[in-house]
Write an enzyme that holds these catalytic residues in place. Structure first.
Site, PDB file in Angstrom:
ATOM      1  N   HIS A  69     -12.169  -5.858   7.477  1.00 17.41           N
ATOM      2  CA  HIS A  69     -11.273  -6.788   6.795  1.00 17.41           C
ATOM      3  C   HIS A  69     -11.672  -8.174   7.305  1.00 17.41           C
ATOM      4  O   HIS A  69     -11.390  -8.518   8.442  1.00 17.41           O
ATOM      5  CB  HIS A  69      -9.833  -6.449   7.190  1.00 17.41           C
ATOM      6  CG  HIS A  69      -8.808  -7.125   6.370  1.00 17.41           C
ATOM      7  ND1 HIS A  69      -8.314  -8.367   6.684  1.00 17.41           N
ATOM      8  CD2 HIS A  69      -8.170  -6.732   5.245  1.00 17.41           C
ATOM      9  CE1 HIS A  69      -7.405  -8.697   5.794  1.00 17.41           C
ATOM     10  NE2 HIS A  69      -7.304  -7.737   4.908  1.00 17.41           N
ATOM     11  N   THR A  70     -12.359  -8.930   6.493  1.00 11.38           N
ATOM     12  CA  THR A  70     -12.894 -10.198   6.978  1.00 11.38           C
ATOM     13  C   THR A  70     -12.224 -11.391   6.300  1.00 11.38           C
ATOM     14  O   THR A  70     -11.772 -11.303   5.166  1.00 11.38           O
ATOM     15  CB  THR A  70     -14.412 -10.286   6.744  1.00 11.38           C
ATOM     16  OG1 THR A  70     -14.666 -10.168   5.339  1.00 11.38           O
ATOM     17  CG2 THR A  70     -15.140  -9.193   7.486  1.00 11.38           C
ATOM     18  N   ARG A  71     -12.178 -12.469   7.019  1.00 10.25           N
ATOM     19  CA  ARG A  71     -11.647 -13.728   6.528  1.00 10.25           C
ATOM     20  C   ARG A  71     -12.528 -14.845   7.086  1.00 10.25           C
ATOM     21  O   ARG A  71     -13.238 -14.642   8.059  1.00 10.25           O
ATOM     22  CB  ARG A  71     -10.207 -13.955   7.008  1.00 10.25           C
ATOM     23  CG  ARG A  71      -9.220 -13.007   6.427  1.00 10.25           C
ATOM     24  CD  ARG A  71      -7.841 -13.359   6.929  1.00 10.25           C
ATOM     25  NE  ARG A  71      -6.859 -12.534   6.251  1.00 10.25           N
ATOM     26  CZ  ARG A  71      -5.581 -12.580   6.509  1.00 10.25           C
ATOM     27  NH1 ARG A  71      -5.116 -13.414   7.418  1.00 10.25           N
ATOM     28  NH2 ARG A  71      -4.743 -11.813   5.854  1.00 10.25           N
ATOM     29  N   GLU A  77       0.830  -1.203   0.000  1.00  9.37           N
ATOM     30  CA  GLU A  77       0.000   0.000   0.000  1.00  9.37           C
ATOM     31  C   GLU A  77       0.869   1.259   0.000  1.00  9.37           C
ATOM     32  O   GLU A  77       0.635   2.187  -0.780  1.00  9.37           O
ATOM     33  CB  GLU A  77      -0.934   0.010   1.217  1.00  9.37           C
ATOM     34  CG  GLU A  77      -1.943  -1.105   1.223  1.00  9.37           C
ATOM     35  CD  GLU A  77      -1.462  -2.406   1.862  1.00  9.37           C
ATOM     36  OE1 GLU A  77      -2.302  -3.281   2.096  1.00  9.37           O
ATOM     37  OE2 GLU A  77      -0.248  -2.558   2.119  1.00  9.37           O
TER      38      GLU A  77
END
Length: 126
Positions: free
Chosen positions: A103-105, A76
């Site tokens: 921010h998902t997992r 980034e």
């Protein structure tokens, strides 16, 4: 995101081993980063935490987001350094005080870097 003139930024929930990470904003300008990992990065932000206006991409054709060649966690920063400065960042989400992106997992959340006591200057509900 729709109102992004150049590069806009906002908090991201459940990232970096914390409940959230966010740009720190003073008087409408980004002045630093509340992060749990590599705080010294030029743009200590997750890729879910920024948007770039298409005209900026088109006017910087040599700017690239490297899949390989960047140090871990620096993709980034390496990309954003090519197109903007910290002073030009546009804080969104009520001056970066609201988490609207996560921010998902598909795995258990890891909060290993979450401080034992609230260390941020603002209270954010996640």
């Amino acid at each position: 995101m729709r109102t992004t003139r150049k590069v806009s930024v906002w908090p991201v929930g459940l990232v970096g081993g914390r409940r959230y990470e966010r740009p720190i904003v003073e008087k409408g300008k980004v002045v630093g980063w509340y992060t749990g990992w590599r705080a010294g990065r030029p743009f200590a932000i997750d890729m879910a935490g920024f948007a770039v206006n298409l005209q900026v991409i088109l006017s910087n054709p040599k700017a690239v987001f490297r899949r390989h060649g960047s140090q871990p966690g620096m993709q980034e920063s390496d990309f954003l350094r090519q197109i903007t400065t910290m002073e030009e960042l546009e804080p969104k989400a009520n001056n970066c005080t609201k988490v609207l992106v996560w921010h998902t997992r598909t795995e258990k959340v890891n909060l290993a870097n979450e401080p034992k006591y609230h260390a941020d200057s603002v209270k954010i509900e996640v």
